[in-house]
Design a protein around this motif. Sequence first.
Motif, PDB file in Angstrom:
ATOM      1  N   LYS A   1       0.819  -1.210   0.000  1.00 25.44           N
ATOM      2  CA  LYS A   1       0.000   0.000   0.000  1.00 25.44           C
ATOM      3  C   LYS A   1       0.857   1.267   0.000  1.00 25.44           C
ATOM      4  O   LYS A   1       0.665   2.171  -0.821  1.00 25.44           O
ATOM      5  N   SER A   2       1.792   1.350   0.940  1.00 27.87           N
ATOM      6  CA  SER A   2       2.619   2.553   1.050  1.00 27.87           C
ATOM      7  C   SER A   2       3.538   2.711  -0.156  1.00 27.87           C
ATOM      8  O   SER A   2       3.790   3.836  -0.614  1.00 27.87           O
ATOM      9  N   THR A   3       4.028   1.594  -0.676  1.00 28.98           N
ATOM     10  CA  THR A   3       4.881   1.652  -1.862  1.00 28.98           C
ATOM     11  C   THR A   3       4.107   2.169  -3.062  1.00 28.98           C
ATOM     12  O   THR A   3       4.596   3.002  -3.836  1.00 28.98           O
TER      13      THR A   3
ATOM     14  N   LEU B   1       1.461   4.111  -2.945  1.00 26.95           N
ATOM     15  CA  LEU B   1       1.196   5.533  -2.719  1.00 26.95           C
ATOM     16  C   LEU B   1       2.444   6.371  -3.019  1.00 26.95           C
ATOM     17  O   LEU B   1       2.349   7.455  -3.597  1.00 26.95           O
ATOM     18  N   ALA B   2       3.615   5.868  -2.642  1.00 23.77           N
ATOM     19  CA  ALA B   2       4.867   6.590  -2.909  1.00 23.77           C
ATOM     20  C   ALA B   2       5.104   6.750  -4.406  1.00 23.77           C
ATOM     21  O   ALA B   2       5.554   7.810  -4.863  1.00 23.77           O
TER      22      ALA B   2
ATOM     23  N   LYS C   1       3.673  11.794   4.373  1.00 25.53           N
ATOM     24  CA  LYS C   1       4.303  10.486   4.554  1.00 25.53           C
ATOM     25  C   LYS C   1       3.980   9.919   5.933  1.00 25.53           C
ATOM     26  O   LYS C   1       3.492  10.602   6.824  1.00 25.53           O
ATOM     27  N   GLN C   2       4.313   8.649   6.092  1.00 26.82           N
ATOM     28  CA  GLN C   2       3.994   7.940   7.330  1.00 26.82           C
ATOM     29  C   GLN C   2       4.767   8.500   8.514  1.00 26.82           C
ATOM     30  O   GLN C   2       4.229   8.650   9.606  1.00 26.82           O
TER      31      GLN C   2
ATOM     32  N   ASP D   1      -0.425   8.749   3.954  1.00 26.91           N
ATOM     33  CA  ASP D   1       0.062   7.404   4.270  1.00 26.91           C
ATOM     34  C   ASP D   1      -0.093   7.147   5.764  1.00 26.91           C
ATOM     35  O   ASP D   1       0.668   7.657   6.586  1.00 26.91           O
ATOM     36  N   GLU D   2      -1.112   6.379   6.108  1.00 33.17           N
ATOM     37  CA  GLU D   2      -1.416   5.997   7.487  1.00 33.17           C
ATOM     38  C   GLU D   2      -1.477   7.211   8.420  1.00 33.17           C
ATOM     39  O   GLU D   2      -0.748   7.278   9.419  1.00 33.17           O
TER      40      GLU D   2
ATOM     41  N   ASN E   1      -2.058   6.605  12.370  1.00 35.92           N
ATOM     42  CA  ASN E   1      -1.133   5.825  13.193  1.00 35.92           C
ATOM     43  C   ASN E   1      -0.865   6.512  14.530  1.00 35.92           C
ATOM     44  O   ASN E   1      -0.556   7.697  14.584  1.00 35.92           O
TER      45      ASN E   1
ATOM     46  N   VAL F   1      -3.918   5.567   2.936  1.00 35.43           N
ATOM     47  CA  VAL F   1      -3.563   4.218   3.391  1.00 35.43           C
ATOM     48  C   VAL F   1      -4.059   4.093   4.822  1.00 35.43           C
ATOM     49  O   VAL F   1      -3.746   4.934   5.679  1.00 35.43           O
TER      50      VAL F   1
END
Length: 252
Positions: A40-42, A44-45, A81-82, A160-161, A164, A192
């Motif tokens: 998922k994060s990849t 989105l990146a 970003k996360q 991205d998340e 969290n 994400v």
Amino acid sequence: MVEVKNVSKAYGQRKVVDDVSIKIPSNKITSLIGPNGAGKSTLLAMMSRLSTPDHGEIIIDGQNIKEWNNDLLAQKISILKQANHLNLRITVKELVAFGRFPYCKGRLTPEDQHYIDQAIEYMGLTQLQDKYIGELSGGQRQCAFIAMVVAQNTDVIFLDEPLNNLDMKHSVEIMKVLQKLVREKNKTIVVVIHDINFASCYSDHIIALKNGALVHEGETGKIIDSHILKDIYDMEIPIQLINEQRICVYFS
């Protein structure tokens, strides 16, 4: 507006995104869900040009993302970003002002100040705008970073998340703000997210990845289905209808 065509990405021998093709619906919240390591994060990146696909292409408004001018792309898409760590001693307002850099290059105009003030108000940070980032709680800090993205005023927002390590109150507040951005400002948001119930209650569209591959995609009501969720997560997830929301009961 945003289209992913046959995109793949590998790190060494491990393929983390495997021939994924999707179209992101405009003016909606799209949640990327799936187990840890699903890609998922990849993905989105790559959609935000922080990472380059090994194969395939990302299309933004009909043009390959590789061909976009950096400044123009930063006025079209923004990403949170996360992990966001700052060693600078800056205030909330100064952080949010960074979102205007693609437009003003650090020389703030009255228009830039308008977007900064609006973003701070949107995220409920008016009373905190002169506090230093290091003085804030984790939830308040995350709201400040999201305000920076909001101030950038792009058509497309990638997150991205963003929930969290946040408590329930801040998580709900952030998702309600994202809904407000879609409804009032016609933003297209891709997030994400790990908590399937936040995806169920706040997203319009869901894209599910597993082992790097696209396994399910569609409107939220279609994806929040026990059979589909079992295919994604390899576990039984009963669903209950509470206040017209489909709530996944995965605790038992």
